[in-house]
Design an enzyme around this catalytic site. Structure first.
Site, PDB file in Angstrom:
ATOM      1  N   LEU A  40      -1.388  69.710 -22.281  1.00  0.00           N
ATOM      2  CA  LEU A  40      -0.963  69.436 -20.547  1.00  0.00           C
ATOM      3  C   LEU A  40      -1.237  70.940 -19.933  1.00  0.00           C
ATOM      4  O   LEU A  40      -0.629  71.141 -18.750  1.00  0.00           O
ATOM      5  CB  LEU A  40       0.372  68.904 -20.577  1.00  0.00           C
ATOM      6  CG  LEU A  40       0.460  67.870 -21.097  1.00  0.00           C
ATOM      7  CD1 LEU A  40       2.030  67.254 -20.881  1.00  0.00           C
ATOM      8  CD2 LEU A  40      -0.318  66.529 -20.574  1.00  0.00           C
ATOM      9  N   ASP A  41      -1.786  71.937 -20.670  1.00  0.00           N
ATOM     10  CA  ASP A  41      -1.707  73.220 -19.955  1.00  0.00           C
ATOM     11  C   ASP A  41      -3.029  73.952 -20.665  1.00  0.00           C
ATOM     12  O   ASP A  41      -2.783  75.321 -20.826  1.00  0.00           O
ATOM     13  CB  ASP A  41      -0.497  74.077 -19.986  1.00  0.00           C
ATOM     14  CG  ASP A  41      -0.538  75.060 -18.916  1.00  0.00           C
ATOM     15  OD1 ASP A  41      -1.038  75.132 -17.890  1.00  0.00           O
ATOM     16  OD2 ASP A  41       0.025  76.198 -18.958  1.00  0.00           O
ATOM     17  N   LEU A  42      -4.099  73.330 -20.685  1.00  0.00           N
ATOM     18  CA  LEU A  42      -5.452  73.956 -21.228  1.00  0.00           C
ATOM     19  C   LEU A  42      -5.972  74.517 -19.999  1.00  0.00           C
ATOM     20  O   LEU A  42      -6.439  74.168 -19.135  1.00  0.00           O
ATOM     21  CB  LEU A  42      -6.086  72.912 -21.714  1.00  0.00           C
ATOM     22  CG  LEU A  42      -5.818  72.037 -22.909  1.00  0.00           C
ATOM     23  CD1 LEU A  42      -6.533  70.859 -23.107  1.00  0.00           C
ATOM     24  CD2 LEU A  42      -5.793  73.161 -24.276  1.00  0.00           C
ATOM     25  N   ASN A  46      -4.801  80.127 -22.326  1.00  0.00           N
ATOM     26  CA  ASN A  46      -4.210  79.523 -23.365  1.00  0.00           C
ATOM     27  C   ASN A  46      -5.337  79.390 -24.591  1.00  0.00           C
ATOM     28  O   ASN A  46      -4.931  78.473 -25.477  1.00  0.00           O
ATOM     29  CB  ASN A  46      -3.783  78.190 -22.912  1.00  0.00           C
ATOM     30  CG  ASN A  46      -2.315  78.466 -22.104  1.00  0.00           C
ATOM     31  OD1 ASN A  46      -1.888  79.588 -21.980  1.00  0.00           O
ATOM     32  ND2 ASN A  46      -1.847  77.560 -21.486  1.00  0.00           N
TER      33      ASN A  46
END
Length: 186
Positions: A40-42, A46
């Site tokens: 959910l935060d690619l 990251n």
């Protein structure tokens, strides 16, 4: 470890190198999805590269379990994350599918990986200068997306292959059901 992008660089990775890096990231995300976890935060911040240029997926702080105990897909409601990578569902404050959200994030990430530019002006909202042009096309598989590519080509400095464009367009489709069902390469 090193991050994927250094400030000051105006170009991304050539497609042939991006494909290798992206494949390894897809393998990592597939591993997560097989264990019912969506990231959910690619985004580039990251993903790190080790000394052998192997990608390492970082920061699972926003991740979630996307299937319940009966193996049914859960609709998620969290609206946090990085603005430029958020899905249209998040902007419209709708529940969303975690896997389809990861696929969307990976589409935005892939564009950044190859061009070192964001694919939208601000976000995946129909008010966005670029994303609105993607939403105008009715034929997700065969649409030429001429308005979008004419506009975005003013910003990027690389020639993109048709395979890349087709995969990217599918990954960032407005409707989650139009996005690929599984992770794939260009």
């Amino acid at each position: 470890y090193t991050t994927l992008f250094r400030s000051g660089k105006n170009i991304g990775f050539p497609e042939k190198y991006a494909r290798v890096i992206f494949k390894k990231i897809l393998e990592g995300i597939k591993f997560c999805h097989e264990r019912k976890i969506c990231h959910l935060d690619l985004k580039p911040e990251n993903i790190a590269l080790d000394e052998n240029f192997e990608p390492i997926i970082l920061d699972f702080g926003l991740s979630d379990i996307f299937k319940d105990e009966k193996d049914n897909i859960k609709e998620l409601k969290r609206t946090k994350g990085t603005k430029k990578y958020a899905t249209p569902e998040v902007w419209e404050n709708r529940s969303f599918n975690g896997v389809k959200s990861d696929i969307f994030n990976l589409g935005v990430f892939l564009f950044k990986l190859v061009t070192n530019k964001y694919c939208f002006k601000e976000c995946s909202s129909e008010e966005d200068k670029y994303y609105s042009k993607l939403c105008k096309e009715k034929d997700i598989l065969n649409g030429p997306y001429t308005e979008y590519w004419n506009e975005i080509n003013k910003e990027i400095k690389v020639q993109l292959s048709e395979n890349f464009k087709r995969l990217y367009i599918l990954m960032v489709a407005k409707e989650p059901g139009d996005r690929p069902k599984e992770l794939m390469l260009f």
